[in-house]
Write a protein that holds these residues in place. Sequence first.
Motif, PDB file in Angstrom:
ATOM      1  N   ARG A 247     -11.177   1.246   0.427  1.00 50.44           N
ATOM      2  CA  ARG A 247     -11.198   1.500   1.866  1.00 50.44           C
ATOM      3  C   ARG A 247      -9.997   2.330   2.329  1.00 50.44           C
ATOM      4  O   ARG A 247     -10.187   3.362   2.987  1.00 50.44           O
ATOM      5  CB  ARG A 247     -11.304   0.179   2.637  1.00 50.44           C
ATOM      6  CG  ARG A 247     -12.684  -0.477   2.525  1.00 50.44           C
ATOM      7  CD  ARG A 247     -12.737  -1.789   3.287  1.00 50.44           C
ATOM      8  NE  ARG A 247     -14.077  -2.362   3.309  1.00 50.44           N
ATOM      9  CZ  ARG A 247     -14.582  -3.120   2.343  1.00 50.44           C
ATOM     10  NH1 ARG A 247     -13.838  -3.409   1.269  1.00 50.44           N
ATOM     11  NH2 ARG A 247     -15.799  -3.603   2.441  1.00 50.44           N
ATOM     12  N   PRO A 248      -8.757   1.904   2.058  1.00 52.91           N
ATOM     13  CA  PRO A 248      -7.630   2.738   2.512  1.00 52.91           C
ATOM     14  C   PRO A 248      -7.586   4.120   1.871  1.00 52.91           C
ATOM     15  O   PRO A 248      -7.061   5.063   2.471  1.00 52.91           O
ATOM     16  CB  PRO A 248      -6.395   1.910   2.129  1.00 52.91           C
ATOM     17  CG  PRO A 248      -6.856   0.934   1.107  1.00 52.91           C
ATOM     18  CD  PRO A 248      -8.281   0.653   1.433  1.00 52.91           C
TER      19      PRO A 248
ATOM     20  N   THR B 164      -3.655   3.908   6.544  1.00 50.25           N
ATOM     21  CA  THR B 164      -3.571   2.497   6.894  1.00 50.25           C
ATOM     22  C   THR B 164      -2.901   2.358   8.253  1.00 50.25           C
ATOM     23  O   THR B 164      -2.656   3.355   8.945  1.00 50.25           O
ATOM     24  CB  THR B 164      -2.797   1.710   5.809  1.00 50.25           C
ATOM     25  OG1 THR B 164      -2.854   0.304   6.108  1.00 50.25           O
ATOM     26  CG2 THR B 164      -1.351   2.151   5.717  1.00 50.25           C
ATOM     27  N   SER B 165      -2.597   1.133   8.622  1.00 48.87           N
ATOM     28  CA  SER B 165      -1.999   0.864   9.921  1.00 48.87           C
ATOM     29  C   SER B 165      -1.078  -0.345   9.815  1.00 48.87           C
ATOM     30  O   SER B 165      -1.424  -1.332   9.154  1.00 48.87           O
ATOM     31  CB  SER B 165      -3.098   0.607  10.964  1.00 48.87           C
ATOM     32  OG  SER B 165      -2.546   0.183  12.190  1.00 48.87           O
ATOM     33  N   LEU B 166       0.070  -0.255  10.443  1.00 47.13           N
ATOM     34  CA  LEU B 166       0.981  -1.409  10.460  1.00 47.13           C
ATOM     35  C   LEU B 166       0.484  -2.474  11.425  1.00 47.13           C
ATOM     36  O   LEU B 166       0.409  -3.651  11.096  1.00 47.13           O
ATOM     37  CB  LEU B 166       2.391  -0.961  10.875  1.00 47.13           C
ATOM     38  CG  LEU B 166       3.312  -0.431   9.772  1.00 47.13           C
ATOM     39  CD1 LEU B 166       4.551   0.207  10.381  1.00 47.13           C
ATOM     40  CD2 LEU B 166       3.714  -1.546   8.828  1.00 47.13           C
ATOM     41  N   GLY B 167       0.124  -2.049  12.621  1.00 44.63           N
ATOM     42  CA  GLY B 167      -0.343  -3.009  13.614  1.00 44.63           C
ATOM     43  C   GLY B 167       0.802  -3.856  14.166  1.00 44.63           C
ATOM     44  O   GLY B 167       1.945  -3.777  13.707  1.00 44.63           O
ATOM     45  N   TYR B 168       0.475  -4.672  15.148  1.00 45.00           N
ATOM     46  CA  TYR B 168       1.487  -5.533  15.746  1.00 45.00           C
ATOM     47  C   TYR B 168       1.736  -6.760  14.864  1.00 45.00           C
ATOM     48  O   TYR B 168       0.834  -7.216  14.156  1.00 45.00           O
ATOM     49  CB  TYR B 168       1.046  -5.987  17.140  1.00 45.00           C
ATOM     50  CG  TYR B 168       1.008  -4.861  18.148  1.00 45.00           C
ATOM     51  CD1 TYR B 168       2.160  -4.169  18.497  1.00 45.00           C
ATOM     52  CD2 TYR B 168      -0.195  -4.476  18.746  1.00 45.00           C
ATOM     53  CE1 TYR B 168       2.131  -3.134  19.423  1.00 45.00           C
ATOM     54  CE2 TYR B 168      -0.245  -3.440  19.665  1.00 45.00           C
ATOM     55  CZ  TYR B 168       0.920  -2.770  19.993  1.00 45.00           C
ATOM     56  OH  TYR B 168       0.884  -1.737  20.899  1.00 45.00           O
ATOM     57  N   PRO B 169       2.951  -7.299  14.882  1.00 47.19           N
ATOM     58  CA  PRO B 169       3.241  -8.484  14.065  1.00 47.19           C
ATOM     59  C   PRO B 169       2.541  -9.720  14.593  1.00 47.19           C
ATOM     60  O   PRO B 169       2.206  -9.799  15.783  1.00 47.19           O
ATOM     61  CB  PRO B 169       4.764  -8.613  14.188  1.00 47.19           C
ATOM     62  CG  PRO B 169       5.101  -7.972  15.497  1.00 47.19           C
ATOM     63  CD  PRO B 169       4.125  -6.840  15.654  1.00 47.19           C
TER      64      PRO B 169
ATOM     65  N   ALA C   3      -7.691  10.452  -6.613  1.00 47.73           N
ATOM     66  CA  ALA C   3      -6.667   9.731  -5.860  1.00 47.73           C
ATOM     67  C   ALA C   3      -6.847   8.223  -6.019  1.00 47.73           C
ATOM     68  O   ALA C   3      -5.874   7.478  -6.197  1.00 47.73           O
ATOM     69  CB  ALA C   3      -6.732  10.119  -4.382  1.00 47.73           C
ATOM     70  N   LEU C   4      -8.093   7.772  -5.962  1.00 50.83           N
ATOM     71  CA  LEU C   4      -8.364   6.346  -6.135  1.00 50.83           C
ATOM     72  C   LEU C   4      -7.957   5.880  -7.531  1.00 50.83           C
ATOM     73  O   LEU C   4      -7.375   4.802  -7.690  1.00 50.83           O
ATOM     74  CB  LEU C   4      -9.849   6.068  -5.896  1.00 50.83           C
ATOM     75  CG  LEU C   4     -10.289   4.604  -6.049  1.00 50.83           C
ATOM     76  CD1 LEU C   4      -9.557   3.709  -5.055  1.00 50.83           C
ATOM     77  CD2 LEU C   4     -11.801   4.482  -5.873  1.00 50.83           C
TER      78      LEU C   4
ATOM     79  N   LEU D  33       0.823  -1.208   0.000  1.00 49.49           N
ATOM     80  CA  LEU D  33       0.000   0.000   0.000  1.00 49.49           C
ATOM     81  C   LEU D  33       0.857   1.258   0.000  1.00 49.49           C
ATOM     82  O   LEU D  33       0.602   2.205  -0.743  1.00 49.49           O
ATOM     83  CB  LEU D  33      -0.928   0.006   1.219  1.00 49.49           C
ATOM     84  CG  LEU D  33      -2.155  -0.901   1.174  1.00 49.49           C
ATOM     85  CD1 LEU D  33      -2.885  -0.870   2.514  1.00 49.49           C
ATOM     86  CD2 LEU D  33      -3.111  -0.477   0.060  1.00 49.49           C
ATOM     87  N   VAL D  34       1.896   1.266   0.833  1.00 48.08           N
ATOM     88  CA  VAL D  34       2.744   2.460   0.932  1.00 48.08           C
ATOM     89  C   VAL D  34       3.524   2.671  -0.366  1.00 48.08           C
ATOM     90  O   VAL D  34       3.661   3.803  -0.837  1.00 48.08           O
ATOM     91  CB  VAL D  34       3.694   2.338   2.138  1.00 48.08           C
ATOM     92  CG1 VAL D  34       4.639   3.537   2.205  1.00 48.08           C
ATOM     93  CG2 VAL D  34       2.901   2.231   3.440  1.00 48.08           C
ATOM     94  N   LEU D  35       4.023   1.588  -0.946  1.00 53.82           N
ATOM     95  CA  LEU D  35       4.722   1.717  -2.232  1.00 53.82           C
ATOM     96  C   LEU D  35       3.759   2.178  -3.329  1.00 53.82           C
ATOM     97  O   LEU D  35       4.145   2.941  -4.224  1.00 53.82           O
ATOM     98  CB  LEU D  35       5.367   0.386  -2.611  1.00 53.82           C
ATOM     99  CG  LEU D  35       6.580  -0.038  -1.780  1.00 53.82           C
ATOM    100  CD1 LEU D  35       7.033  -1.445  -2.179  1.00 53.82           C
ATOM    101  CD2 LEU D  35       7.734   0.944  -1.934  1.00 53.82           C
ATOM    102  N   THR D  36       2.530   1.717  -3.253  1.00 49.81           N
ATOM    103  CA  THR D  36       1.522   2.188  -4.210  1.00 49.81           C
ATOM    104  C   THR D  36       1.325   3.686  -4.086  1.00 49.81           C
ATOM    105  O   THR D  36       1.206   4.403  -5.080  1.00 49.81           O
ATOM    106  CB  THR D  36       0.187   1.456  -3.974  1.00 49.81           C
ATOM    107  OG1 THR D  36       0.363   0.058  -4.242  1.00 49.81           O
ATOM    108  CG2 THR D  36      -0.908   1.994  -4.869  1.00 49.81           C
ATOM    109  N   ALA D  37       1.295   4.179  -2.858  1.00 44.59           N
ATOM    110  CA  ALA D  37       1.157   5.616  -2.642  1.00 44.59           C
ATOM    111  C   ALA D  37       2.347   6.373  -3.228  1.00 44.59           C
ATOM    112  O   ALA D  37       2.180   7.423  -3.851  1.00 44.59           O
ATOM    113  CB  ALA D  37       1.021   5.910  -1.154  1.00 44.59           C
TER     114      ALA D  37
END
Length: 324
Positions: free
Chosen positions: A283-284, A177-182, A256-257, A35-39
């Motif tokens: 969603r993101p 978005t969110s990284l969250g815990y592994p 943006a989408l 997602l981040v690379l897409t951004a």
Amino acid sequence: MTMTAEQARWFADTFDKLVTGVGRAVIGKNDVVRLVLTAMLSPGHVLLEDAPGTGKTSLARAIAATVKGTSSRVQFTPDLLPSDVTGVTIYDQASSSFEFHRGPVFANVVLADEINRASPKTQSALLEVMEEARVTVDGTTHEVERPFLVIATQNPIEQAGTYRLPEAQLDRFLLKTSLGYPDHASAVQILSGSAIRDRAEAITPMISLQAVQDMSDLAATVHVDAAVLEYVSRLMEETRLAPEVRVGVSIRGALALMRAVKVWAAMNGRHFVVPDDVKDLVRPVWLHRFVLDPEAEFNGATAESVMSRILSEVAPPQARQQSA
């Protein structure tokens, strides 16, 4: 010129290499990395809402290292000034002239840590650079480096004494978005390498900055059928008509989408966009743009529940063709 099937395969292979490279530092979070690379390739910026210690700094440093770029980190605090972010002009007595000293925003990947802790004036200074890709100080314009990706973070568990980003400013971020815990397996792998202080330092560049720019330009040529454009437009309109929503998605959100789904399609080895690309990213890219009606929110409505309902009610192009 439209992207060819061969170019799409090259794009997908290169994208996978980038994900693998970043994944050496950010373990078990390939979905978020994509997602981040897409951004970055759209191009756009990312808002991460995460608890401390989830790897946000490692993510920014790893992306910069993978593309052979520069990275910087700004810790946002209430006393942070706009010039601390953008830079300042200083008089040099030796040369009897003013010199511009660049701020941390002049990097390929900028981590704006806890952006909601700084004053609105400082937030606006960063958001202006994000939108314009340039800094103007004392009447002189300075271009930021390309590619240019801002990863801003917010801590969802500590809101006291913070300055909440207005909805109009949230709209400046391509996605949230969110990284969250592994997960358990990833946590064990991270703990086994606890002696490694900075995993990003060990990353070798996969591609050059110019190649990243080429990928971004190439993604813009992905074909989008008129039926998909119609689908996105109908989804956008439904967010405005939903009774739970006070302010729906703007045309900027729809644009943006569209930029993001083109990268997503190419990342999947296709030179054309399909409705599933829209469903994967809606969603993101859109949820943080919703302004819910306070009464509906009090009754339990969420942006996620509204978007899920809209997706179930608005038929994608293929489904409409089959029902015709």
